[in-house]
Design a protein around this motif. Structure first.
Motif, mmCIF file in Angstrom:
data_model
loop_
_atom_site.group_PDB
_atom_site.id
_atom_site.type_symbol
_atom_site.label_atom_id
_atom_site.label_comp_id
_atom_site.label_asym_id
_atom_site.label_seq_id
_atom_site.Cartn_x
_atom_site.Cartn_y
_atom_site.Cartn_z
ATOM 1 N N GLY A 105 0.844 -1.180 0.000
ATOM 2 C CA GLY A 105 0.000 0.000 0.000
ATOM 3 C C GLY A 105 0.881 1.232 0.000
ATOM 4 O O GLY A 105 2.093 1.143 -0.224
ATOM 5 N N THR A 106 0.312 2.387 0.264
ATOM 6 C CA THR A 106 1.087 3.615 0.305
ATOM 7 C C THR A 106 1.872 3.736 1.605
ATOM 8 O O THR A 106 3.051 4.072 1.610
ATOM 9 N N ALA A 107 1.205 3.415 2.710
ATOM 10 C CA ALA A 107 1.839 3.535 4.023
ATOM 11 C C ALA A 107 2.348 2.214 4.560
ATOM 12 O O ALA A 107 3.248 2.176 5.392
ATOM 13 N N LEU A 108 1.773 1.112 4.069
ATOM 14 C CA LEU A 108 2.041 -0.206 4.652
ATOM 15 C C LEU A 108 2.353 -1.255 3.606
ATOM 16 O O LEU A 108 1.969 -1.137 2.440
ATOM 17 N N VAL A 109 3.041 -2.298 4.056
ATOM 18 C CA VAL A 109 3.204 -3.525 3.277
ATOM 19 C C VAL A 109 2.755 -4.672 4.184
ATOM 20 O O VAL A 109 3.266 -4.819 5.296
ATOM 21 N N LEU A 110 1.768 -5.436 3.727
ATOM 22 C CA LEU A 110 1.312 -6.601 4.490
ATOM 23 C C LEU A 110 2.188 -7.788 4.119
ATOM 24 O O LEU A 110 2.377 -8.080 2.933
ATOM 25 N N THR A 111 2.731 -8.490 5.120
ATOM 26 C CA THR A 111 3.670 -9.585 4.875
ATOM 27 C C THR A 111 3.168 -10.877 5.511
ATOM 28 O O THR A 111 3.198 -11.042 6.725
ATOM 29 N N VAL A 112 2.700 -11.792 4.680
ATOM 30 C CA VAL A 112 2.249 -13.098 5.161
ATOM 31 C C VAL A 112 3.460 -13.924 5.576
ATOM 32 O O VAL A 112 4.469 -13.956 4.874
ATOM 33 N N GLY A 113 3.358 -14.593 6.728
ATOM 34 C CA GLY A 113 4.466 -15.415 7.201
ATOM 35 C C GLY A 113 5.480 -14.662 8.029
ATOM 36 O O GLY A 113 6.392 -15.256 8.599
ATOM 37 N N SER A 114 5.354 -13.339 8.085
ATOM 38 C CA SER A 114 6.236 -12.501 8.925
ATOM 39 C C SER A 114 5.341 -11.640 9.807
ATOM 40 O O SER A 114 4.999 -10.509 9.448
ATOM 41 N N PRO A 115 4.925 -12.158 10.956
ATOM 42 C CA PRO A 115 3.903 -11.502 11.780
ATOM 43 C C PRO A 115 4.351 -10.268 12.559
ATOM 44 O O PRO A 115 3.555 -9.682 13.269
ATOM 45 N N ALA A 116 5.583 -9.857 12.424
ATOM 46 C CA ALA A 116 6.068 -8.701 13.187
ATOM 47 C C ALA A 116 5.533 -7.385 12.615
ATOM 48 O O ALA A 116 5.146 -7.300 11.448
ATOM 49 N N ILE A 117 5.525 -6.359 13.447
ATOM 50 C CA ILE A 117 5.242 -4.987 13.013
ATOM 51 C C ILE A 117 6.581 -4.259 12.976
ATOM 52 O O ILE A 117 7.207 -4.033 14.007
ATOM 53 N N SER A 118 7.041 -3.925 11.789
ATOM 54 C CA SER A 118 8.344 -3.254 11.663
ATOM 55 C C SER A 118 8.175 -1.901 10.988
ATOM 56 O O SER A 118 7.163 -1.639 10.332
ATOM 57 N N ILE A 119 9.188 -1.055 11.144
ATOM 58 C CA ILE A 119 9.109 0.320 10.663
ATOM 59 C C ILE A 119 10.338 0.653 9.823
ATOM 60 O O ILE A 119 11.453 0.231 10.128
ATOM 61 N N SER A 120 10.115 1.415 8.771
ATOM 62 C CA SER A 120 11.207 1.858 7.896
ATOM 63 C C SER A 120 12.295 2.540 8.711
ATOM 64 O O SER A 120 12.023 3.353 9.594
ATOM 65 N N LYS A 121 13.548 2.201 8.406
ATOM 66 C CA LYS A 121 14.693 2.801 9.097
ATOM 67 C C LYS A 121 14.799 4.305 8.841
ATOM 68 O O LYS A 121 15.452 5.020 9.592
ATOM 69 N N LYS A 122 14.139 4.761 7.763
ATOM 70 C CA LYS A 122 14.205 6.188 7.444
ATOM 71 C C LYS A 122 13.387 7.031 8.415
ATOM 72 O O LYS A 122 13.560 8.244 8.480
ATOM 73 N N ILE A 123 12.470 6.380 9.148
ATOM 74 C CA ILE A 123 11.730 7.092 10.186
ATOM 75 C C ILE A 123 12.578 7.022 11.449
ATOM 76 O O ILE A 123 12.614 6.002 12.144
ATOM 77 N N GLN A 124 13.287 8.083 11.762
ATOM 78 C CA GLN A 124 14.258 8.072 12.857
ATOM 79 C C GLN A 124 13.747 8.696 14.147
ATOM 80 O O GLN A 124 14.317 8.485 15.209
ATOM 81 N N ASP A 125 12.654 9.450 14.051
ATOM 82 C CA ASP A 125 12.091 10.071 15.248
ATOM 83 C C ASP A 125 11.568 8.987 16.189
ATOM 84 O O ASP A 125 10.646 8.239 15.849
ATOM 85 N N VAL A 126 12.158 8.878 17.367
ATOM 86 C CA VAL A 126 11.822 7.815 18.325
ATOM 87 C C VAL A 126 10.360 7.884 18.748
ATOM 88 O O VAL A 126 9.667 6.854 18.815
ATOM 89 N N ASN A 142 -0.623 -14.088 14.342
ATOM 90 C CA ASN A 142 0.381 -15.088 13.972
ATOM 91 C C ASN A 142 0.391 -15.417 12.481
ATOM 92 O O ASN A 142 1.156 -16.275 12.040
ATOM 93 N N ASP A 143 -0.458 -14.761 11.714
ATOM 94 C CA ASP A 143 -0.592 -15.074 10.291
ATOM 95 C C ASP A 143 0.225 -14.122 9.421
ATOM 96 O O ASP A 143 0.970 -14.534 8.535
ATOM 97 N N TYR A 144 0.098 -12.834 9.680
ATOM 98 C CA TYR A 144 0.779 -11.832 8.855
ATOM 99 C C TYR A 144 1.187 -10.634 9.719
ATOM 100 O O TYR A 144 0.726 -10.472 10.856
ATOM 101 N N GLY A 145 2.054 -9.810 9.150
ATOM 102 C CA GLY A 145 2.501 -8.605 9.836
ATOM 103 C C GLY A 145 2.463 -7.425 8.890
ATOM 104 O O GLY A 145 1.950 -7.522 7.770
ATOM 105 N N PHE A 146 3.018 -6.307 9.339
ATOM 106 C CA PHE A 146 3.033 -5.097 8.514
ATOM 107 C C PHE A 146 4.390 -4.414 8.607
ATOM 108 O O PHE A 146 5.037 -4.422 9.654
#
Length: 371
Positions: A105-126, A142-146
């Motif tokens: 998508g524009t803001a997200l990528v849905l990843t089947v088999g990788s259930p974690a929520i991860s963030i682009s390294k370019k977003i550096q603001d803690v 446990n099915d998918y992540g973003f």
């Protein structure tokens, strides 16, 4: 001049994307409809090879290769399997397939088999990273992540959650369609132009330019910022000399500024690059002049490997150097340059016959096969 992504079909009406940095093209991507990478199919297993943990799967009119190591069930000939095309078919190799679907998508990528929520390294603001993760907490399963893309930092909570719901619905729709689809059927077709445009903006704060009105409409519909180039006294491809880049990538001979030249020869097993002194003046300290030509050749070879998307084994016949120190420096220089390649690439050194061995990860077709 910064980063630019130019989309045009000036060459034989084949839609291509050109990534430029400070006016120099460093990557070409295939955006034509014939490119099926990213598409999702109801695959039909035609053969299972247990000793290599793999299955050959029919998709549409094509055939793909699927590793069965990560499957949570045993498969056999005649089974249906939901697969996405991960890698292009290269030379005699079939398309690379995966069961771990990825929906962008524009803001997200849905990843089947990788259930974690991860963030682009370019977003550096803690604080922003913490906030984004908090917003996505309800979607943990446990099915998918973003993956939260760079663009997500400029979007509202409502926009991001709505896109998450849309991607989940898309996944469920594909799965429902798969359950009653015929083998080999296409279930979802990726828009390569939109995917590559979003990927470019994810990695660079640059500009997208196109002279294709249909592409312009697609980008506009997706809310992707771009500049439409109106061809007047000069065309888009002439302005950025894209036609010269394409012709050079398709030519066996590539000239260097010193007057030396390279010869590219593709075989079934590997690619051979021959460095020739050509018109270069070799006077005075011959060994040092040859070393300088080989340094120039190393830069151009790395550039052409990326533009031509060469893969597998590449053997380079540099002009013969007697100095072991010079050979070592060429190896070090080449590996330093190759770190910037879009896929893993490494030079391993000189063989006993004086050929430089390079390996480049196989992903997507080489440029000459695309055209």
């Amino acid at each position: 001049m910064g980063q630019k992504f130019i989309i045009s079909d000036f060459y034989k009406n084949h839609l291509l994307g050109f990534q430029l940095s400070d006016g120099t093209v460093h990557k070409i991507v295939d955006l034509a409809d014939e490119n099926i990478v990213g598409n999702i199919y109801c695959g039909y297993i035609s053969d299972v090879v247990k000793n290599i943990d793999a299955a050959f799967v029919q998709i549409g009119s094509q055939k793909g290769f699927l590793s069965t190591k990560k499957l949570n069930r045993n498969v056999q000939c005649g089974d249906k399997v939901l697969v996405q095309v991960e890698y292009d078919a290269i030379k005699t190799k079939d398309y690379g397939l995966t069961v771990n679907l990825s929906l962008s998508g524009t803001a997200l990528v849905l990843t089947v088999g990788s259930p974690a929520i991860s963030i682009s390294k370019k977003i550096q603001d803690v604080d922003k990273r913490t906030e984004l993760k908090e917003w996505m907490k309800p979607y943990r399963n446990n099915d998918y992540g973003f993956i939260l893309r760079t663009q997500s930092q400029s979007m509202t909570r409502e926009q991001i959650l709505q896109e998450a719901d849309d991607l989940i619905e898309r996944l469920e729709k594909i799965r429902r369609k798969f359950s009653h689809s015929r083998p080999k059927e296409l279930l979802w077709e990726e828009n390569k132009t939109i995917i590559q445009a979003k990927s470019f903006l994810e990695q660079h704060s640059g500009e997208i330019i196109t002279d294709n009105s249909f592409v312009a409409e697609q980008l506009k519909e997706q809310g992707i910022a771009f500049r439409f180039f109106e061809t007047g006294k000069i065309s888009l491809y002439n302005l950025y000399r894209l036609d010269q880049v394409v012709e050079q990538c398709l030519s066996k001979k590539v000239w260097l500024k010193s007057g030396a030249y390279l010869i590219f020869d593709d075989t079934e097993a590997f690619t051979v690059v021959d460095v020739n002194s050509g018109k270069a003046e070799i006077k005075g300290d011959k060994e040092n002049v040859i070393f300088q030509i080989n340094q120039e050749a190393a830069w151009k070879i790395a550039e052409q490997m990326e533009l031509r998307n060469l893969s597998g084994i590449v053997l380079v016949d540099f002009i013969n150097m007697k100095s072991e120190e010079h050979k070592e420096k060429i190896l070090e220089l080449l590996n330093q340059i190759l770190k910037s390649q879009s896929v893993f690439c490494k030079a391993y050194g000189f063989t006993r016959l004086g050929l430089m061995e390079i390996s480049r990860k196989k992903k997507d077709k080489p440029f000459h096969e695309i055209i």
